[in-house]
Design a protein around this motif. Structure first.
Motif, PDB file in Angstrom:
ATOM      1  N   SER A  53       0.831  -1.207   0.000  1.00 52.61           N
ATOM      2  CA  SER A  53       0.000   0.000   0.000  1.00 52.61           C
ATOM      3  C   SER A  53       0.867   1.259   0.000  1.00 52.61           C
ATOM      4  O   SER A  53       0.553   2.237  -0.679  1.00 52.61           O
ATOM      5  N   LYS A  82       2.521   2.711  -3.527  1.00 55.14           N
ATOM      6  CA  LYS A  82       1.847   3.698  -4.371  1.00 55.14           C
ATOM      7  C   LYS A  82       2.162   5.105  -3.885  1.00 55.14           C
ATOM      8  O   LYS A  82       2.406   6.005  -4.683  1.00 55.14           O
ATOM      9  N   GLY A 105      -6.567  -5.199  -2.988  1.00 53.79           N
ATOM     10  CA  GLY A 105      -7.695  -4.780  -3.825  1.00 53.79           C
ATOM     11  C   GLY A 105      -8.682  -3.916  -3.063  1.00 53.79           C
ATOM     12  O   GLY A 105      -9.135  -2.876  -3.548  1.00 53.79           O
ATOM     13  N   GLY A 145      -7.011  -0.517  -2.201  1.00 54.23           N
ATOM     14  CA  GLY A 145      -6.993   0.312  -3.408  1.00 54.23           C
ATOM     15  C   GLY A 145      -8.357   0.919  -3.701  1.00 54.23           C
ATOM     16  O   GLY A 145      -8.466   2.081  -4.093  1.00 54.23           O
ATOM     17  N   TRP A 146      -9.388   0.155  -3.477  1.00 52.09           N
ATOM     18  CA  TRP A 146     -10.763   0.618  -3.695  1.00 52.09           C
ATOM     19  C   TRP A 146     -11.145   1.696  -2.678  1.00 52.09           C
ATOM     20  O   TRP A 146     -11.661   2.754  -3.040  1.00 52.09           O
ATOM     21  N   HIS A 155      -7.658   4.594  -2.470  1.00 55.62           N
ATOM     22  CA  HIS A 155      -7.110   5.180  -3.686  1.00 55.62           C
ATOM     23  C   HIS A 155      -8.166   5.374  -4.773  1.00 55.62           C
ATOM     24  O   HIS A 155      -7.823   5.781  -5.886  1.00 55.62           O
ATOM     25  N   GLY A 156      -9.409   5.059  -4.459  1.00 56.68           N
ATOM     26  CA  GLY A 156     -10.493   5.266  -5.415  1.00 56.68           C
ATOM     27  C   GLY A 156     -10.418   4.387  -6.650  1.00 56.68           C
ATOM     28  O   GLY A 156     -11.001   4.712  -7.683  1.00 56.68           O
ATOM     29  N   GLN A 157      -9.717   3.260  -6.555  1.00 57.49           N
ATOM     30  CA  GLN A 157      -9.603   2.363  -7.692  1.00 57.49           C
ATOM     31  C   GLN A 157     -10.877   1.525  -7.804  1.00 57.49           C
ATOM     32  O   GLN A 157     -11.390   1.023  -6.813  1.00 57.49           O
ATOM     33  N   LYS A 158     -11.372   1.418  -9.006  1.00 62.09           N
ATOM     34  CA  LYS A 158     -12.632   0.715  -9.244  1.00 62.09           C
ATOM     35  C   LYS A 158     -12.418  -0.793  -9.297  1.00 62.09           C
ATOM     36  O   LYS A 158     -11.406  -1.270  -9.805  1.00 62.09           O
ATOM     37  N   LEU A 159     -13.377  -1.522  -8.741  1.00 65.20           N
ATOM     38  CA  LEU A 159     -13.399  -2.975  -8.838  1.00 65.20           C
ATOM     39  C   LEU A 159     -14.673  -3.365  -9.572  1.00 65.20           C
ATOM     40  O   LEU A 159     -15.771  -3.132  -9.076  1.00 65.20           O
ATOM     41  N   ASP A 160     -14.517  -3.939 -10.765  1.00 62.79           N
ATOM     42  CA  ASP A 160     -15.699  -4.371 -11.502  1.00 62.79           C
ATOM     43  C   ASP A 160     -16.118  -5.766 -11.032  1.00 62.79           C
ATOM     44  O   ASP A 160     -15.458  -6.393 -10.197  1.00 62.79           O
TER      45      ASP A 160
END
Length: 110
Positions: A19, A22, A72, A75-76, A79-84
């Protein structure tokens, strides 16, 4: 039972280190870079202690699987990372694999 604590410390240390990677911006930020190096050192040290009791394949599967899922989620959330949907399903299958190893495997060091 101590080996499971060692594995948990190793997983948490690896997740913290990854983590922070990044936030290190390619190791150009000192504090996050130190967290990365220290976190991985702690993670590998405690993983090595775990391997005295738990077979390497089982320990690594649990270590890597939980690390993937936790990174994961971090990050979601942070860091606002999208998980589909496929990503969420894949991580669910990883978790299911870790559960199956721990509940049903006779080689997991129980």
């Amino acid at each position: 039972m101590k080996h499971w604590l060692f594995l948990a410390v190793s997983i948490v240390s690896e997740v913290v280190a990854t983590s922070a990677m990044k936030s290190s911006y390619g190791f150009t930020k000192l504090v996050p870079s130190l967290i990365v190096v220290t976190g991985y050192a702690v993670a590998f040290y405690f993983l090595s202690l775990t391997l005295k009791t738990i077979p390497v394949g089982i320990a690594y599967a649990i270590w890597a699987g939980l690390g993937i899922v936790l990174i994961g989620v971090i990050g979601w959330i942070f860091h606002g990372q999208k998980l589909d949907l496929p990503a969420v399903l894949g991580m669910g299958l990883i978790l299911l694999g870790v559960i199956i190893i721990n509940v049903f495997s006779k080689t997991s060091g129980h």
